[in-house]
Each structure stands twice: as structure tokens, then as C-alpha cells.
Design a protein around this motif. Structure first.
Motif, mmCIF file in Angstrom:
data_model
loop_
_atom_site.group_PDB
_atom_site.id
_atom_site.type_symbol
_atom_site.label_atom_id
_atom_site.label_comp_id
_atom_site.label_asym_id
_atom_site.label_seq_id
_atom_site.Cartn_x
_atom_site.Cartn_y
_atom_site.Cartn_z
ATOM 1 N N ASN A 141 0.797 -1.226 0.000
ATOM 2 C CA ASN A 141 0.000 0.000 0.000
ATOM 3 C C ASN A 141 0.833 1.282 0.000
ATOM 4 O O ASN A 141 0.318 2.345 -0.364
ATOM 5 C CB ASN A 141 -0.938 0.024 1.209
ATOM 6 C CG ASN A 141 -2.015 -1.048 1.121
ATOM 7 O OD1 ASN A 141 -2.359 -1.497 0.031
ATOM 8 N ND2 ASN A 141 -2.525 -1.465 2.266
ATOM 9 N N THR A 245 -6.793 -3.883 2.057
ATOM 10 C CA THR A 245 -6.472 -3.744 0.637
ATOM 11 C C THR A 245 -7.307 -2.619 0.038
ATOM 12 O O THR A 245 -8.378 -2.279 0.544
ATOM 13 C CB THR A 245 -6.761 -5.051 -0.113
ATOM 14 O OG1 THR A 245 -8.134 -5.410 0.081
ATOM 15 C CG2 THR A 245 -5.869 -6.176 0.400
ATOM 16 N N THR A 247 -9.878 -0.967 -2.286
ATOM 17 C CA THR A 247 -11.079 -1.417 -2.987
ATOM 18 C C THR A 247 -11.443 -0.497 -4.141
ATOM 19 O O THR A 247 -12.254 -0.850 -4.996
ATOM 20 C CB THR A 247 -12.268 -1.495 -2.022
ATOM 21 O OG1 THR A 247 -12.474 -0.207 -1.413
ATOM 22 C CG2 THR A 247 -12.008 -2.531 -0.934
ATOM 23 N N GLY A 248 -10.858 0.700 -4.176
ATOM 24 C CA GLY A 248 -11.163 1.625 -5.260
ATOM 25 C C GLY A 248 -10.573 2.991 -4.979
ATOM 26 O O GLY A 248 -10.145 3.285 -3.858
ATOM 27 N N ASN A 271 -9.907 4.161 -1.137
ATOM 28 C CA ASN A 271 -10.778 3.525 -0.148
ATOM 29 C C ASN A 271 -10.286 2.103 0.117
ATOM 30 O O ASN A 271 -9.931 1.378 -0.820
ATOM 31 C CB ASN A 271 -12.219 3.500 -0.645
ATOM 32 C CG ASN A 271 -12.780 4.894 -0.823
ATOM 33 O OD1 ASN A 271 -12.576 5.768 0.015
ATOM 34 N ND2 ASN A 271 -13.491 5.120 -1.924
ATOM 35 N N PHE A 272 -10.278 1.718 1.396
ATOM 36 C CA PHE A 272 -9.706 0.430 1.795
ATOM 37 C C PHE A 272 -10.773 -0.526 2.295
ATOM 38 O O PHE A 272 -11.899 -0.122 2.638
ATOM 39 C CB PHE A 272 -8.635 0.641 2.871
ATOM 40 C CG PHE A 272 -7.385 1.293 2.351
ATOM 41 C CD1 PHE A 272 -6.288 0.545 1.973
ATOM 42 C CD2 PHE A 272 -7.319 2.673 2.213
ATOM 43 C CE1 PHE A 272 -5.139 1.140 1.480
ATOM 44 C CE2 PHE A 272 -6.177 3.289 1.722
ATOM 45 C CZ PHE A 272 -5.080 2.518 1.350
ATOM 46 N N SER A 273 -10.407 -1.802 2.349
ATOM 47 C CA SER A 273 -11.348 -2.867 2.700
ATOM 48 C C SER A 273 -11.827 -2.787 4.134
ATOM 49 O O SER A 273 -12.867 -3.367 4.470
ATOM 50 C CB SER A 273 -10.698 -4.238 2.449
ATOM 51 O OG SER A 273 -9.467 -4.354 3.163
ATOM 52 N N SER A 277 -10.114 5.423 4.527
ATOM 53 C CA SER A 277 -9.722 6.057 3.271
ATOM 54 C C SER A 277 -8.472 6.883 3.514
ATOM 55 O O SER A 277 -8.160 7.246 4.660
ATOM 56 C CB SER A 277 -10.847 6.929 2.717
ATOM 57 O OG SER A 277 -11.164 7.961 3.625
ATOM 58 N N HIS A 320 -6.155 0.017 -9.506
ATOM 59 C CA HIS A 320 -7.415 0.748 -9.628
ATOM 60 C C HIS A 320 -7.225 2.012 -10.451
ATOM 61 O O HIS A 320 -6.175 2.651 -10.413
ATOM 62 C CB HIS A 320 -7.969 1.075 -8.248
ATOM 63 C CG HIS A 320 -8.222 -0.138 -7.402
ATOM 64 N ND1 HIS A 320 -9.394 -0.867 -7.480
ATOM 65 C CD2 HIS A 320 -7.434 -0.777 -6.498
ATOM 66 C CE1 HIS A 320 -9.322 -1.890 -6.649
ATOM 67 N NE2 HIS A 320 -8.147 -1.859 -6.039
ATOM 68 N N LYS A 510 -9.845 -2.704 -15.347
ATOM 69 C CA LYS A 510 -10.030 -3.530 -14.151
ATOM 70 C C LYS A 510 -9.773 -5.010 -14.417
ATOM 71 O O LYS A 510 -9.866 -5.824 -13.496
ATOM 72 C CB LYS A 510 -11.449 -3.357 -13.623
ATOM 73 C CG LYS A 510 -12.534 -3.779 -14.606
ATOM 74 C CD LYS A 510 -13.918 -3.507 -14.029
ATOM 75 C CE LYS A 510 -15.012 -3.903 -15.016
ATOM 76 N NZ LYS A 510 -16.366 -3.628 -14.468
#
Length: 852
Positions: A141, A245, A247-248, A271-273, A277, A320, A510
Motif C-alpha cells: 500500500n 487492501t 477497494t477503489g 478507499n480500503f477494505s 480512506s 485501480h 479492471k
């Protein structure tokens, strides 16, 4: 062979005819229209608006935040002032904010950011926590995005298959586990010096302290350098298993109406799982889709150029992507617009009004007739068609001409050639002729009968049997490899280019390797056996469980539609049937859009999404709502291709003139005028034959067959004309294989080839016929030539130039024979040569060579 003196005379004549005959481009060297920027509103204190009004929460000593501030004056004038405003924080000492609106943590606490600009102000609260804590660095990350941002893992550096100078990274960081091993364990960990992180090869080379082929990438005082130092000091951890992780990602603003030469700061949030954010503006990657319209720097600051229209910036973080769209207006007066004929015009004209970009006027009847006959019938209008259309006064004559062409065999012939090239109707061996002819006939008959597109695609995709019974199986003869099959199907019918995802996650989309091999599984049970004819084969479904394996992970994948879950199919079920059902389903987000975009490009020279078969979020359409409306209309009318064509061609947009006005000369994407394009190879050859009254004899074809009727690739190889003017070899599913540029070889062929000379000088050719018509005046015969070649009568100055040339040729002093064998030219021969010159000159004008 003409003398040098004659060729010089012809060149002078050709230039005179070309300049008089061609209103489709501004002449070279013409001064561009003056700029007319929109007037600014009266000077009043603007309303300052943040991109997000929520309180800012910064966690940890290295948290950052990019402010984005907009000044609003009235309803229609907004300006990004992020870099123009002045910032203060009260109390001071909690955060640092620089002139670009970028926040860094100083200590724990709460503060208020106040922005001021031209009398307007705005405030934003900020809370900082854990400023003294040493938060762990996540390799996937935090570290990998830094390597991506500086190009270390790009295809031209360490991300290529063999690596660079002994050091390899995964392409674009899509395999962070492997990257961690490459850095930490490979070569005994020589790239990292744990005891003194600043002396690690990774940092010494990256910062330019040691020779590095990629140059200096890291500033020793910069955030990225310091992050890598922290990661090494913390023990080179990959990160905990529970590490969230991404996500977007989301970019702000998403789109804006800006001004020429304006600036726009972007902010990117990941944004994270775990629901959290983070601002990743300074570690995301940015790419402009059109640098002639906008550029972007590494900090997300977009600089607009002067060209009006829409442009986009692609943002990537890990796997992403997101897109920022900007609309840059011209600001010219837009008071007088044509009355819209349908929903196409409503959307095109609405954007032109937003841009302040007035359209050209309506094309005249001659230009429309020639344009529509070329675009639908793949030919020039006949003399009789031209005379009848120009004489008719019924206001519905254009719509009726469109209908008559769609009902004609010419439409089926022309579009069959288009689809035969897309579907790669190749004749690789002599005995393939039966199949390639049958496949072409199947395409042509489907188009002539107006078979619904969804049925056409289903029968093509699921084709089984022998070519005599089911001609579409020829495609499986040409495209044998299952990877090539999936790539072609995705590109042709869905507008998705999956080639990159074969080896790694698609860098601009994607799609992952699992998506690629899940799609390949649909083609995993295609069987082949010998057919009834020598060299032919029968295509059938081999019973069994359809699957494909991801070579990187070893995972076995079942058939999986793109963006959907894996399908559970029985061993008896042909997976291609399931794929066809999914593709033609009205809920499929790709199928209808791809076809309408392909046909839009056919008529307008560029797609709403361009390239037309590269439809992805990072390549957005110029007119999104129009693309949606066209796709919806197409599906609601039963995938009726003729209805779609009728809708496009009856629009005012399609019928606009190609002549630019004072404002739209440089427009290439807003459809404010018709964009001229060179005639395709087949149309041009047929057009020359029509004007000269000659014909072509193609190998294995009866006399009189036109070039647009040729069924497969073999004729490109057999015809120098078709080859040099860009008829495709059908090696690719991309229409880009058809070359439409103008080059020297083409010019030389038109000017001085034996092929063209023969068509002009034949005793049965047009010039010889005209000379025999002694009862007709020069004016009448020249008028006929113009109507045949350009679908219009000559202008008075063009007619005068041509007639004067004929008279000059007749009255020129007779030259004595060069030798005893050479006979003196008769008056008839001289006159015939003059008419040959006239026809030659017309064939070499841009007005003839281009569809306008």
C-alpha cells in the motif's frame, strides 16, 4: 507518354480545378480565426467552495491531504483557485499548508484552515491524531505505489520481462509479493543496507548518488525517499496479514467546465477494505488522454490548453483507475442553431452550445448525395442519380435516398466487405476459396435481409459444423488459438482489449489475469475433424468440463463472463452458447454500445469513444449520454442495424457541411462539421473506373465485379492499387488495419502509373466517347464530367478554366514529328488528349479523393 510541356500544362490545370473545386478544407497558410474568449462576470467577491466540506482527519505523522478549492461567480462561472488562494490555520502549528493547498502534519490537535481569494473566504476544520506514533509502512500500500509513481516498474525499466541490469520488478507492481522478494531476498539482499538505509543501492541509485541508467528519480528531501528509509528502518516488512487492501479510488472533482489555459488541481482518495480512506494524491499516477488539450503533472495539477472540447486525465493507484473529465469551451456566439431532427442533434447541439462552438451550415444537396452514396453504397452516385436528386424539390428526398440505398444491394456489398475484414475472412490456401466465398456471402445476405445484430452474432459465435452448411465456422479456421479467439471476440463485439491481461493486470482497466483466462475457458472445448472437402474441417463441441488455467497462479478457472461470476455449465453444454447468451443480453453493458460506436465512426470518421474498439473507463466517450441513448435505442428496436443507420444519417449532425466556419476549423471531436476523409481503396478504384468508364478484371472473378464486392484478403495481394491505398490484409480484428492516410506512393500512382494512364487513354474510355460527341458543346461535356466525378455541375470559374484549356490545346502550334516513324497528331487526337487531361485533373483533386 505525355511530354514535359504537356504535364506542366496539366499540373497548372489541375491546380486551377482543385482550388476552385475544393471547399472542404481551409487553404494552407490561412490565418486562424481570432480568439474570442468568454467575457468574465463583473468583479464581485466569489463564493469559495471546497471539493468536500467534511472535516479533515489526519492520522499519523506522515498523513497528507490535498485541498481543492473552487471560486464560483454566478451560476455558470467556476474557477479552480487552489493554487491562487492564500491559506492560514488557526491555531497555527498543527498542520502545515503550502501554496498549492497541500497539508502536512506537525503535531496533534485541532485547527481550522481558512482560505482567502479576492474577497471571498472558506473554512475547513482539521483534526490530527497519533502525530508522534511511528505507524508501520505497508509494502503493497505504501512502497509499491512509490516505485510505480517513479516509473521503476514500468515496461521500459525494471518492469519488463527480463528486468533491467539484473534487477526485476513486476510490471506496474501488480505482483507485490514477488516485488518484495526481488528487493529483500534476491542477490542476497544486496540492494538494501539495513544498518544504514540511506546507503542502500535502492536509494543511492534512485536518488542519483550512484550512476543509474534511469537517472535521478528520488529527491532526498522528498516524501517518497523518506518513506523508503522508514520502511527499511522498520525491518523491510511486507505488512500484516490483516493489512487492508484498496477497494477503489475516487478523484475530485470528477469533471468540470473550465476555460482555455486554466488550471485544475485534482485530489485522489483511496478507499480500503476496512472502511478507511486515505489521500493518495501525491503517490497516484496521472496520464493525459490528449496532451494537445491538457497536460498533468505528477502532483495532479492539470493545465488546460486552448483547443475546445472534452478531454480526460487517467488516474491509477495500484490496480485501480479513475478518470477526471474536463470540458474546455471556445465561447463564440451560438445563437443560430439548426432545428434538431432527432435525439442525436439534441445532444450534439447541447454540447456545442456549452462549448460556444457554432456548427457549420447544412451541406448542399450535391455534397449530401455524394456523401451518403459513398457511406451507404460504397460508390459514387451515377450521373442519372445526380441529375434526378439535384432536380427534385421534395423536402423528404434526403430521407428517401437513405432508405433506397439501405434497400439496395450496394449497401449489402459495401458493409459485407467491412465485416469480412473485421472477421478476418482470409484465404490462406487455395482450397480455402470455397469457405471464404461462402462466409462473405453469409455476411452479405445477413446484412441485405437486415438480420438483427444479436442473432447475427449468436450464430457466428456458436457456429459448428462444416463450411457448406454453416459458413461462419470459417472464422474458427482462420483464428485457431483460443487466446486469439477470446481477444478477437472481446475486441470486436464488446470493445474490450484484453491482450494485456494475458500476462498481468490490465494497466488501464479492471481486468485481471483471472478475467482473461476465465474468458478463454469459453473456447476450451472446440473440437476439429476432417471435413467433406480437401483441406476443410468440421467444428464441433467436445464434451467435457470447460476450463482454463491461470499460468501464474495455477488456478483452474471455469467460464466467466467479464465482470460476472463463474458459470456452472454441464459437460454436455457448449460454453460458446452460454457466452453468446450473455453477450446479447440487453443488460450487457458492452454489446450494444460497441456496435453503435463502431457505426458512429463509420459515418463521422471517429468514434464517440476513439479508438472505437477500446471502450474503457480510462478512455471515456466525448458524449456519454449520446452513446447511452444510441445503445438503448438500438436494443429497443431489436438490434436493427438499418434503423440505427437511418437514425444517424437523418440527423442534422451527419448532414452538416464540411466547410469550416470562423470557429470550428480545428474541431476534431465535437462534430460541429463533417470531417472529410480519404476514400477507401475499393471505393476509389471503383470511382475511377466509373468516371473513366473502364473496369477491373480481378483474378477468379467475372468481369464487372467491383472492388467493394471482393470477398476476402487475396485480392489485396493481387492488386497493387488496393494494396497501396490501404485495403486491409485481414490479419487483425481491428479496423485500424485499413490505412486511410495519404502518402507519396498513392500520389505517384494517381499521377503517372500505367494503370491510370490506361484507363484514361483506352479507345473505349470516357475521353474517347466525349470526343466523338461532336454535336455537344465543350461546356456540356465538361459539365457532365463534373457531375460524374463530383456529383455537381462546375462553378462558372471552373467551367471557364476547363473550356479555355480545351481551346488552348486545340489551337496550340503543331509540333513536327521527332522522327520519320512518328506520325503527326490529328486534331481529333489532340482533342482527345485534352479531355484525358481534364479527367486526369479531376481525379487528382481533393474533392474527388475525399468524402466530404
Amino acid at each position: 507518354m505525355r511530354s514535359c510541356h504537356t504535364v506542366k500544362s496539366i499540373r497548372i490545370l489541375c491546380c486551377g480545378l482543385a482550388l476552385a473545386a475544393l471547399p472542404i478544407h481551409a487553404q494552407e497558410g490561412e490565418t486562424p480565426p481570432p480568439e474570442n474568449p468568454p467575457a468574465l462576470p463583473p468583479t464581485t467577491a466569489p463564493a469559495l467552495v471546497w471539493s468536500n466540506s467534511e472535516a479533515i482527519k489526519l492520522i499519523g505523522p506522515n498523513a497528507t491531504h490535498q485541498l481543492v478549492l473552487t471560486a464560483k461567480r454566478g451560476e455558470n462561472h467556476e474557477q479552480d483557485i487552489t493554487a491562487l488562494a492564500s491559506y492560514t490555520s488557526v491555531p497555527e502549528g498543527i498542520v502545515q499548508v503550502d501554496a498549492s493547498g497541500f497539508l502536512r502534519v506537525l503535531t496533534n490537535g485541532e485547527t481550522t484552515i481558512r482560505a482567502n481569494h479576492e474577497g471571498g473566504s472558506a473554512e475547513r476544520s482539521v483534526t490530527v491524531t497519533r502525530a508522534a506514533d511511528l505507524l508501520p509502512v505497508s509494502f503493497p500500500n505504501d512502497v509499491v505505489p512509490v516505485l510505480s509513481r517513479h516509473g521503476c516498474n514500468s515496461g521500459g525499466c525494471h518492469g519488463k520481462a527480463e528486468g533491467q541490469n539484473g534487477f526485476k520488478l513486476s510490471l506496474f507492481g501488480f505482483e507485490p509479493e514477488n516485488d518484495h522478494d526481488y528487493l529483500v531476498k534476491e542477490s542476497r539482499g544486496r540492494r538494501i543496507f539495513r544498518a544504514a538505509p540511506e546507503h542502500s543501492l535502492l536509494l543511492l541509485k534512485g536518488s542519483g548518488q550512484l550512476p543509474h541508467q534511469g537517472g535521478s528519480r528520488l529527491d532526498q528531501e522528498g516524501d517518497d525517499y523518506k518513506l523508503l528509509v522508514r520502511w527499511i528502518k522498520q525491518g523491510l516488512s511486507y505488512g500484516p496479514k490483516e493489512d487492508p487492501t484498496v477497494t477503489g479510488i475516487v478523484v475530485a472533482p470528477k469533471e468540470c467546465l473550465t476555460a482555455p489555459n486554466a488550471l485544475q488541481q485534482l485530489r485522489v482518495t483511496a478507499n480500503f477494505s476496512d472502511g478507511s480512506s486515505r489521500d493518495v494524491t501525491r503517490v497516484a499516477q496521472y496520464d493525459s488522454n490528449d496532451e494537445e488539450m491538457a497536460e498533468v503533472n505528477k502532483n495532479g495539477l492539470v493545465s488546460m490548453k486552448e483547443s475546445p472540447g472534452s478531454t480526460s486525465i487517467m488516474i491509477r493507484f495500484q490496480t485501480h483507475v479513475d478518470v477526471f473529465r474536463a470540458t474546455i469551451p471556445l465561447g463564440a456566439p451560438v445563437d443560430n442553431f439548426p432545428q434538431p431532427a432527432n435525439f442525436i442533434d439534441e445532444r450534439i447541439f447541447a454540447k456545442l452550445k456549452t462549448l460556444g462552438l457554432p456548427p457549420s451550415g447544412e451541406s448542399d444537396d450535391a455534397a449530401f448525395l455524394r456523401r451518403i452514396t459513398i457511406d451507404l453504397g460504397g460508390r459514387l452516385p451515377t450521373l442519372e442519380e445526380t441529375d434526378a436528386f439535384l432536380a427534385e424539390t421534395d423536402p423528404t428526398k434526403r430521407a428517401r435516398k437513405i432508405d433506397s440505398l439501405l434497400a439496395s444491394a450496394d449497401y449489402a456489398d459495401y458493409f459485407a466487405g467491412k465485416w469480412a475484414a473485421i472477421l478476418r475472412n482470409k484465404r490462406k490456401q487455395a482450397h480455402h476459396v470455397r469457405g471464404s466465398f461462402a462466409f462473405h456471402a453469409w455476411i452479405r445476405n445477413s446484412l441485405h435481409q437486415n438480420r438483427p445484430y444479436n442473432e447475427f452474432v449468436k450464430e457466428f459465435l456458436a457456429a459448428s459444423g462444416e463450411v457448406g452448411d454453416n459458413p461462419p465456422v470459417v472464422w474458427y479456421r482462420t483464428v485457431k488459438d483460443s487466446k486469439e479467439q477470446l481477444q478477437d471476440i472481446a475486441q470486436i463485439f464488446l470493445g474490450i482489449r484484453l491482450q494485456c491481461a494475458q500476462c498481468h493486470h490490465h494497466p488501464y482497466e479492471k481486468w485481471s489475469q483471472d478475467d482473461y483466462y476465465g474468458f478463454q475457458a469459453f473456447f476450451s472445448k472446440i473440437g476439429r475433424k476432417a471435413g467433406n472437402q480437401p483441406g476443410e474441417e468440421i467444428i464441433f463441441h467436445k464434451r467435457g468440463v470447460a476450463s482454463a488455467q491461470n499460468p501464474r497462479t495455477g488456478r483452474t478457472l471455469k467460464p466467466k463472463p467479464l465482470g460476472e461470476a463463474e458459470l456452472q455449465l454441464s459437460p454436455l453444454q457448449d460454453p460458446r452458447d452460454a457466452l453468446a447468451d450473455w453477450m446479447v443480453n440487453e443488460k450487457n453493458p458492452f454489446f450494444a454500445k460497441m456496435l453503435v460506436n463502431r457505426y458512429w465512426k463509420h459515418f463521422f470518421s471517429r468514434g464517440l469513444v476513439d479508438p472505437e474498439d477500446d471502450m474503457r473507463v480510462t478512455n471515456p466517450p466525448t458524449h456519454p449520454t449520446l452513446l447511452e441513448a444510441l445503445a438503448k435505442e438500438f436494443a429497443e428496436h431489436g438490434y436493427d442495424m438499418k434503423h440505427l443507420i437511418r437514425t444517424i444519417c437523418n440527423s442534422r449532425t451527419y448532414q452538416l457541411s464540411a466547410i469550416p466556419n470562423d470557429h470550428n476549423l480545428n474541431d476534431r471531436q465535437n462534430y460541429s462539421r463533417f470531417y472529410p476523409r480519404r476514400l477507401g481503396a475499393e471505393i476509389l478504384l471503383d470511382g475511377i473506373n466509373m468516371v473513366t468508364d473502364s473496369s477491373e478484371q480481378f483474378k477468379g472473378q467475372p468481369k464487372g465485379v467491383r472492388a467493394v464486392q471482393l470477398p476476402d484478403d487475396q485480392f489485396t495481394k493481387d492488386s497493387y492499387f488496393l494494396s497501396v491505398f490501404g485495403r486491409p490484409d485481414m490479419n487483425s480484428a481491428c479496423e485500424c488495419e485499413r490505412a486511410d492516410e495519404v502518402n507519396l506512393a498513392q500520389a505517384l500512382h494517381l499521377v503517372n502509373s500505367a494503370n491510370i494512364r490506361g484507363k484514361l487513354a483506352s479507345d473505349q474510355a470516357r475521353a474517347a466517347q466525349l470526343v466523338k460527341q461532336k454535336d455537344r458543346s465543350d461546356e456540356a461535356r465538361v459539365d457532365e464530367l463534373y457531375r460524374r466525378a463530383l456529383a455537381r455541375p462546375p462553378a462558372p470559374e471552373e467551367l471557364a478554366t476547363a473550356v479555355a484549356y480545351l481551346e488552348r490545346k486545340r489551337n496550340q502550334p503543331k509540333t513536327p514529328p521527332k522522327n520519320e516513324k512518328e506520325k503527326p497528331k490529328t486534331p481529333g487526337a489532340i482533342e482527345r488528349e485534352a479531355y484525358e487531361d481534364l479527367i486526369w485533373a479531376l481525379l487528382n483533386t481533393k474533392e474527388f479523393l475525399f468524402n466530404h
